[in-house]
Design a protein around this motif. Sequence first.
Motif, PDB file in Angstrom:
ATOM      1  N   GLU A 230       2.729   2.556   2.602  1.00 14.39           N
ATOM      2  CA  GLU A 230       1.353   2.186   2.948  1.00 14.39           C
ATOM      3  C   GLU A 230       0.396   3.362   2.913  1.00 14.39           C
ATOM      4  N   THR A 231       0.900   4.589   3.010  1.00 18.01           N
ATOM      5  CA  THR A 231       0.013   5.751   2.989  1.00 18.01           C
ATOM      6  C   THR A 231       0.011   6.485   1.653  1.00 18.01           C
TER       7      THR A 231
ATOM      8  N   ASP B 118       8.108   2.143   5.177  1.00 23.29           N
ATOM      9  CA  ASP B 118       6.840   1.427   5.252  1.00 23.29           C
ATOM     10  C   ASP B 118       5.662   2.397   5.355  1.00 23.29           C
ATOM     11  N   VAL B 119       5.827   3.448   6.150  1.00 26.00           N
ATOM     12  CA  VAL B 119       4.760   4.450   6.278  1.00 26.00           C
ATOM     13  C   VAL B 119       4.519   5.131   4.936  1.00 26.00           C
TER      14      VAL B 119
ATOM     15  N   ARG C 142      10.977   1.543   8.901  1.00 22.11           N
ATOM     16  CA  ARG C 142       9.705   1.996   9.457  1.00 22.11           C
ATOM     17  C   ARG C 142       9.192   3.221   8.695  1.00 22.11           C
ATOM     18  N   TRP C 143      10.108   4.134   8.379  1.00 27.78           N
ATOM     19  CA  TRP C 143       9.709   5.342   7.656  1.00 27.78           C
ATOM     20  C   TRP C 143       9.275   5.002   6.233  1.00 27.78           C
TER      21      TRP C 143
END
Length: 521
Positions: free
Chosen positions: A384-385, A380-381, A377-378
């Motif tokens: 994507e950012t 992916d952030v 999850r981390w």
Amino acid sequence: MSKRKKTTQQRVPADLTFPEPVAETTAAQRKDSETLAFEGAQSSRAVGRWNAPRTDADSEINAGAVTLVARSRDAVRNYGLARRGLWQIALHLVGTGIRPIGADARLMKAWKAWAKRPTSESRLSVYGLQLQAALAMLESGESLLRRRARRPADGLPVPMQVQLLESDFLDETITAEQAGGGVIVQGIEFDALGTLKAYHLRRAHPGALGGFGYGGETVRVPEADIAHIYAEALSRPGQTRGIPHLTPTLLRLRQMVDYRTSEAARKRSASAIWAIVTGAASVAAGTGDPQPITGSRITDAEGRPVETLRPNSVYYAPEGLTVSYPQPPSDQAYPAYMQEELREIAAEIGIPYELLTGDLSGTNYSSIRYGMLAFKRWVDVLRETVVVPLLCDRLWEWFVEAAVVAEVVPAGDYPVEWSRPAWSDVDEEKAAKGAVALIRAGLSTLEQEQSNRGEDPPALRDKIEAERRDFEARDIVLDCDPNQTTNGGQIQSSAATPADPATPAAAEPDDQPEDDETPSQ
């Protein structure tokens, strides 16, 4: 006769005192009382010398960025733990490459040719550059990708290459106001509205040998030619530059390494003394005084002094000498301390302890999967950012502009999607069943699940179709082909006996149940 006004005098007890008038509370006193309501804001011995200046992000970075970057790079060079932590993040962030999918076929063909050699400085492909840029961002806090125009005579698929630069090329010493209200903050130029306009880059790395004749020269590069890659979304508002990912754990890393080095030196020193000789030799000849020990009193079979032990040897100690063998002190708390420090470091880096150290003792499927899900999850952030919008999208924008100049495609809008690197699951069978369940429930699509595995869905469909036609031509039936076999590996009836148009259709079953049947509920 006039009436006298009657007055009464109230008696005050001798032991009763009145408080002094309360002075008006000052602003400083009100601030102190408000501060005391928060323990973290109090000044006490427990807090100690907690230096917490109230400055903006750029001021803090300007004061310590050079030192932080240098120490972070030193940690990556010399501490295997730091290097492994950053490599694991980069490998999961970029992997073998974030690849464009779903774009114009002409552009995709040109991209595949151009991506093999996008830079003149190295032999890396564009996907190798992605990984290197991510590692540089994690290690130094930021990295820069510069567009370099090329001539048509250079023979490239499109007349453009890129140059990956370390953060040191950005001249942090330039901070000044500009005419018209603009400013330059640590080498980054903004106009009066705060719009990013340009980057002031050194022409050579400040740590290069001799500077290649450029000295301290800088060049102004328009913003349109620079991809500035740093964790902007995870930074403070208004922060213009990034800081190394290891910043929160640099001190702990150094202290742990110093402790481990000291502990190893202590054990080496203790183990260096393998024997201690005590007592005195026999009395000296002709006197009654003990003979003092003046050196090694233990000799081998040939009478030579002994200082080191060798296998299968016999040694003799003179009368009166005693030999003891001390046991080095053991530190039973060392393993527990080191494990706790490693867990803290893993948490500060943002990576599972098991992934950082390779220690899988005490883990099970559920615990390791939960830890990896949180890490995913981390990552992916961060992808994507930061990586996709600041690196991949900017790179595609440059490529399309160069392709239009080379007349590969006409001018226009050419959107693109990006295929993310696949995540290997702890149990692939369970992961596949979960993907099937999501598709059947309408919560995902086949294309989305294929993309999650790092595949290019259109290209994958072409491969499946080509493989299926080849199998049919060769009369090959695999039990994993859903068009030919059931989930249990049995040949499907439609595959074994194709429907013949001349064969009459089977009679429809009677809707009415027989007398001995029970209607379905």
